[in-house]
Write a protein that holds these residues in place. Structure first.
Motif, PDB file in Angstrom:
ATOM      1  N   GLN A 170      35.717  60.078  47.310  1.00 32.95           N
ATOM      2  CA  GLN A 170      34.782  60.077  46.333  1.00 32.95           C
ATOM      3  C   GLN A 170      35.146  58.896  45.465  1.00 32.95           C
ATOM      4  O   GLN A 170      34.119  58.034  44.977  1.00 32.95           O
ATOM      5  CB  GLN A 170      34.382  61.145  45.466  1.00 32.95           C
ATOM      6  CG  GLN A 170      33.945  62.332  46.588  1.00 32.95           C
ATOM      7  CD  GLN A 170      33.747  63.777  45.819  1.00 32.95           C
ATOM      8  OE1 GLN A 170      34.192  63.935  44.587  1.00 32.95           O
ATOM      9  NE2 GLN A 170      33.283  64.700  46.592  1.00 32.95           N
ATOM     10  N   GLU A 171      36.355  58.743  44.971  1.00 36.82           N
ATOM     11  CA  GLU A 171      37.017  57.779  44.078  1.00 36.82           C
ATOM     12  C   GLU A 171      36.591  56.458  44.693  1.00 36.82           C
ATOM     13  O   GLU A 171      36.274  55.486  44.069  1.00 36.82           O
ATOM     14  CB  GLU A 171      38.448  57.995  43.692  1.00 36.82           C
ATOM     15  CG  GLU A 171      38.436  59.148  42.644  1.00 36.82           C
ATOM     16  CD  GLU A 171      39.950  59.507  42.516  1.00 36.82           C
ATOM     17  OE1 GLU A 171      40.719  58.647  43.058  1.00 36.82           O
ATOM     18  OE2 GLU A 171      40.328  60.251  41.748  1.00 36.82           O
ATOM     19  N   CYS A 172      36.862  56.287  45.964  1.00 37.03           N
ATOM     20  CA  CYS A 172      36.911  55.032  46.683  1.00 37.03           C
ATOM     21  C   CYS A 172      35.322  54.659  46.680  1.00 37.03           C
ATOM     22  O   CYS A 172      34.972  53.445  46.690  1.00 37.03           O
ATOM     23  CB  CYS A 172      37.418  54.963  48.024  1.00 37.03           C
ATOM     24  SG  CYS A 172      39.484  55.097  48.289  1.00 37.03           S
ATOM     25  N   GLU A 173      34.505  55.480  47.019  1.00 40.67           N
ATOM     26  CA  GLU A 173      33.018  55.328  46.944  1.00 40.67           C
ATOM     27  C   GLU A 173      32.532  54.777  45.682  1.00 40.67           C
ATOM     28  O   GLU A 173      31.665  53.822  45.461  1.00 40.67           O
ATOM     29  CB  GLU A 173      32.223  56.473  47.647  1.00 40.67           C
ATOM     30  CG  GLU A 173      32.518  56.781  48.939  1.00 40.67           C
ATOM     31  CD  GLU A 173      31.907  55.728  49.761  1.00 40.67           C
ATOM     32  OE1 GLU A 173      30.997  55.415  49.401  1.00 40.67           O
ATOM     33  OE2 GLU A 173      32.135  55.661  51.084  1.00 40.67           O
ATOM     34  N   SER A 174      33.009  55.346  44.770  1.00 40.92           N
ATOM     35  CA  SER A 174      32.689  55.195  43.266  1.00 40.92           C
ATOM     36  C   SER A 174      33.193  53.542  42.897  1.00 40.92           C
ATOM     37  O   SER A 174      32.519  52.699  42.501  1.00 40.92           O
ATOM     38  CB  SER A 174      33.159  56.042  42.199  1.00 40.92           C
ATOM     39  OG  SER A 174      32.613  57.218  42.530  1.00 40.92           O
ATOM     40  N   GLU A 175      34.484  53.406  43.440  1.00 40.30           N
ATOM     41  CA  GLU A 175      35.017  52.032  43.117  1.00 40.30           C
ATOM     42  C   GLU A 175      34.237  50.894  44.002  1.00 40.30           C
ATOM     43  O   GLU A 175      33.865  49.742  43.470  1.00 40.30           O
ATOM     44  CB  GLU A 175      36.469  52.056  43.605  1.00 40.30           C
ATOM     45  CG  GLU A 175      37.422  50.646  43.400  1.00 40.30           C
ATOM     46  CD  GLU A 175      37.173  50.346  41.927  1.00 40.30           C
ATOM     47  OE1 GLU A 175      37.405  49.175  41.524  1.00 40.30           O
ATOM     48  OE2 GLU A 175      37.227  51.165  41.085  1.00 40.30           O
ATOM     49  N   ALA A 176      33.900  51.363  45.155  1.00 32.83           N
ATOM     50  CA  ALA A 176      32.867  50.245  45.823  1.00 32.83           C
ATOM     51  C   ALA A 176      31.839  49.996  45.333  1.00 32.83           C
ATOM     52  O   ALA A 176      31.232  48.788  45.125  1.00 32.83           O
ATOM     53  CB  ALA A 176      33.025  50.883  47.237  1.00 32.83           C
ATOM     54  N   GLY A 177      31.240  51.174  44.638  1.00 32.95           N
ATOM     55  CA  GLY A 177      29.936  50.770  43.798  1.00 32.95           C
ATOM     56  C   GLY A 177      29.973  50.125  42.643  1.00 32.95           C
ATOM     57  O   GLY A 177      29.303  49.141  42.383  1.00 32.95           O
ATOM     58  N   ALA A 178      31.191  50.171  41.954  1.00 34.59           N
ATOM     59  CA  ALA A 178      31.307  49.563  40.764  1.00 34.59           C
ATOM     60  C   ALA A 178      31.768  47.921  41.139  1.00 34.59           C
ATOM     61  O   ALA A 178      31.249  46.984  40.498  1.00 34.59           O
ATOM     62  CB  ALA A 178      32.693  50.009  40.033  1.00 34.59           C
ATOM     63  N   ALA A 208      38.516  46.412  38.437  1.00 33.48           N
ATOM     64  CA  ALA A 208      38.743  48.171  38.223  1.00 33.48           C
ATOM     65  C   ALA A 208      39.574  48.414  39.433  1.00 33.48           C
ATOM     66  O   ALA A 208      40.467  49.549  38.988  1.00 33.48           O
ATOM     67  CB  ALA A 208      37.405  48.786  38.485  1.00 33.48           C
ATOM     68  N   SER A 209      39.742  47.833  40.342  1.00 35.47           N
ATOM     69  CA  SER A 209      40.549  48.284  41.613  1.00 35.47           C
ATOM     70  C   SER A 209      42.211  48.054  40.924  1.00 35.47           C
ATOM     71  O   SER A 209      42.884  48.740  41.257  1.00 35.47           O
ATOM     72  CB  SER A 209      40.403  47.523  42.937  1.00 35.47           C
ATOM     73  OG  SER A 209      40.664  46.192  42.527  1.00 35.47           O
ATOM     74  N   GLY A 210      42.384  47.002  40.211  1.00 34.93           N
ATOM     75  CA  GLY A 210      43.705  46.741  39.756  1.00 34.93           C
ATOM     76  C   GLY A 210      44.151  47.896  38.962  1.00 34.93           C
ATOM     77  O   GLY A 210      45.212  48.496  38.771  1.00 34.93           O
TER      78      GLY A 210
END
Length: 263
Positions: A170-178, A208-210
């Motif tokens: 879920q966190e990866c999906e949110s990060e991808a959306g961001a 945001a990924s960093g």
């Protein structure tokens, strides 16, 4: 004279204290070494007994082979459960209660193993035939209890891993959306600030990924992150030659010689 006597007394007290500390440290070290030796001897003796039971199970026939099979199954089940519980108690404190129950179960298994050893030396085959079904039934009860705790601990660890993986997904999906969210209208007006903050091609990307990678708890070593691993140049021993070659290529060429002098 009194001051000299006080100094001598303090020196004697200091010497006695040092001796006492040395004795206490020596005793603790000897006890630790003895405990380690006993543990090693117990492990070696248990390994020898397990190998002997396997040999009896597959080389003998009749009651000796049956008794060896019961003893071997009992040991294998308890050892497997102990490995699972002791391996997971550091991450899941609730497994400590199961480990305490396993210790109590192990005591019953030790008593049963002693009775099986005595039955191995029984010359009366009729008594062996009469006692073996009862002892086998007790062994099956102990084995079933141990296996139940082991399977529950494995299912618990699997469930925790699934829950953590679901949250991570879920966190990866949110990060991808961001990462896919950008404002086209304000892109040109904010180009200068985006360059200051860093762009994907400028080497200063701090999205945001960093920040997500540095936040949270301590980072765990990944399967493919390559942290702490030597480079290909280091493995092949080419790091120093490549560095020297790069240094030579960066060295400016020699200036052209001056023309003939005016004299």
């Amino acid at each position: 004279m009194d001051v000299f006597g006080v100094m001598i007394g303090l020196a004697l007290l200091f010497g006695v204290a040092v001796m006492v500390l040395a004795v206490v440290g020596t005793v603790k070290a000897v006890k630790a070494v003895g405990a380690k030796i006993e543990k090693t001897e117990a492990s070696a003796r248990r390994a020898v007994e397990t190998a002997t039971l396997k040999a009896k199970k597959y080389t003998q026939v009749g009651p000796p082979a049956q008794i060896a099979a019961v003893r071997l199954g009992l040991r294998t089940s308890l050892d497997g459960t102990r490995q699972v519980l002791e391996g997971g108690v550091g991450q899941d404190g609730q497994l400590g209660e199961a480990l305490a129950l396993l210790n109590r179960l192990d005591a019953h298994a030790a008593e049963l193993d002693g009775e099986l050893r005595m039955l191995e030396r029984e010359p009366d085959t009729a008594r062996i035939a009469a006692k073996l079904p009862e002892l086998r039934e007790r062994a099956e009860r102990i084995t079933h209890a141990a296996e139940t705790m082991r399977w529950a601990a494995q299912d618990r660890a699997h469930r925790f891993a699934d829950d953590e993986l679901s949250r991570l997904s879920q966190e990866c999906e949110s990060e991808a959306g961001a990462l896919r969210h950008w404002d086209g209208a304000g892109a040109s007006g904010s180009s200068g600030s985006s360059r200051a903050a860093g762009s994907p091609g400028s080497g200063g990307w701090t999205g945001a990924s960093g920040s997500a990678g540095t936040g949270g708890g301590a980072a765990r070593a990944g399967l493919t992150d390559g942290k702490g691993r030597p480079s290909a140049e280091e493995l092949l021993g080419l790091a120093d030659p490549l560095a020297k070659l790069a240094q030579r290529l960066r060295k400016p060429s020699a200036e052209p010689s001056a023309g003939p002098s005016a004299g």
